[in-house]
Design an enzyme around this catalytic site. Structure first.
Site, PDB file in Angstrom:
ATOM      1  N   VAL A  84       0.848  -1.191   0.000  1.00  0.00           N
ATOM      2  CA  VAL A  84       0.000   0.000   0.000  1.00  0.00           C
ATOM      3  C   VAL A  84       0.885   1.244   0.000  1.00  0.00           C
ATOM      4  O   VAL A  84       1.705   1.440   0.904  1.00  0.00           O
ATOM      5  CB  VAL A  84      -0.943   0.011   1.213  1.00  0.00           C
ATOM      6  CG1 VAL A  84      -1.830   1.261   1.177  1.00  0.00           C
ATOM      7  CG2 VAL A  84      -1.798  -1.248   1.231  1.00  0.00           C
ATOM      8  N   LYS A  85       0.703   2.050  -1.017  1.00  0.00           N
ATOM      9  CA  LYS A  85       1.516   3.249  -1.212  1.00  0.00           C
ATOM     10  C   LYS A  85       0.827   4.439  -0.540  1.00  0.00           C
ATOM     11  O   LYS A  85      -0.295   4.798  -0.890  1.00  0.00           O
ATOM     12  CB  LYS A  85       1.690   3.490  -2.715  1.00  0.00           C
ATOM     13  CG  LYS A  85       2.882   4.310  -3.131  1.00  0.00           C
ATOM     14  CD  LYS A  85       3.003   4.253  -4.648  1.00  0.00           C
ATOM     15  CE  LYS A  85       4.173   5.058  -5.151  1.00  0.00           C
ATOM     16  NZ  LYS A  85       4.216   5.037  -6.637  1.00  0.00           N
ATOM     17  N   ILE A  86       1.524   5.024   0.430  1.00  0.00           N
ATOM     18  CA  ILE A  86       0.950   6.071   1.276  1.00  0.00           C
ATOM     19  C   ILE A  86       1.770   7.351   1.142  1.00  0.00           C
ATOM     20  O   ILE A  86       3.002   7.307   1.200  1.00  0.00           O
ATOM     21  CB  ILE A  86       0.953   5.635   2.760  1.00  0.00           C
ATOM     22  CG1 ILE A  86       0.213   4.312   2.957  1.00  0.00           C
ATOM     23  CG2 ILE A  86       0.397   6.726   3.654  1.00  0.00           C
ATOM     24  CD1 ILE A  86      -1.277   4.412   2.897  1.00  0.00           C
TER      25      ILE A  86
END
Length: 218
Positions: free
Chosen positions: A86-88
């Site tokens: 998950v790219k945050i």
């Protein structure tokens, strides 16, 4: 060093995978839009297809900027495949989201990192990857490689396990320098990776070998 492809183009992902050097993929909403992928359902299906091609980490970016939204999106993305990361974004709620998702066993990639301080916070929160954007720093006359070196030194001294994922790579020299400075991963377009294959002496040497073979077997 691991090579990730920064794209949502399935043909390019397949080509890089067939080359035998592809370790993963990074994507973002802009790359999805570039491929004409519209609608959340289609985006999720596209991520699934990418995960079926690549047996490595696939970064899928959230579009929410609040904690609850990032957690909701992150959980939905992580449920797609075990290789989803998950790219945050590097913002206050993003750090909170990284900490929360990490505690749930979900891999994260802290993106839009431009300083060693930001990278330190991402590692403290437990990010799997941190993505310094070296090309964008170069664009404003700051040396992106200095940042890679600073982060690598801090992580080594402090014992952080967060991997440095060099992003916004513009040329093959960026890849080489990132590897020298301690980045564990480079993500870029397929054209940039293929440029690593090229050298004029390789071309001229092969041409001579083939010419000599032709003469000897005429």
């Amino acid at each position: 060093m691991k090579f990730f492809l920064d794209t949502a183009n399935l043909a390019q992902i397949r080509e890089a995978n067939d080359l035998g050097i592809l370790d993963g993929v990074t994507t973002n909403p802009s790359l999805m839009a570039k491929e004409g992928i519209k609608g959340q359902d289609n985006v999720m299906k596209h991520y699934k297809t990418i995960c079926e091609i690549v047996k490595g980490d696939v970064s899928a970016e959230v579009i929410s900027t609040d904690f609850e939204g990032m957690i909701r999106e992150g959980e939905n993305l992580a449920a797609l495949d075990e290789n989803i990361v998950v790219k945050i974004p590097m913002i206050k709620d993003g750090i909170k989201a990284i900490k929360h998702l990490t505690s749930m066993g979900i891999k994260t990639n802290c993106t839009l990192v431009f300083s060693a301080g930001q990278a330190l916070l991402a590692a403290k929160a437990g990010a799997t990857y941190v993505s310094p954007f070296i090309g964008r720093l170069d664009d404003i006359s700051q040396d992106g490689m200095v940042l890679i070196a600073e982060i690598a030194q801090i992580y080594a001294v402090q014992g952080f396990q967060t991997q440095i994922l060099a992003a916004s790579i513009r040329n093959p020299l960026h890849i080489i320098k990132s590897a020298q400075m301690g980045a564990q991963v480079a993500t870029c377009g397929l054209d940039t990776i293929l440029q690593l294959l090229k050298h004029p002496l390789t071309d001229s040497g092969l041409e001579k070998f083939l010419a000599d073979h032709a003469k000897a077997n005429a």
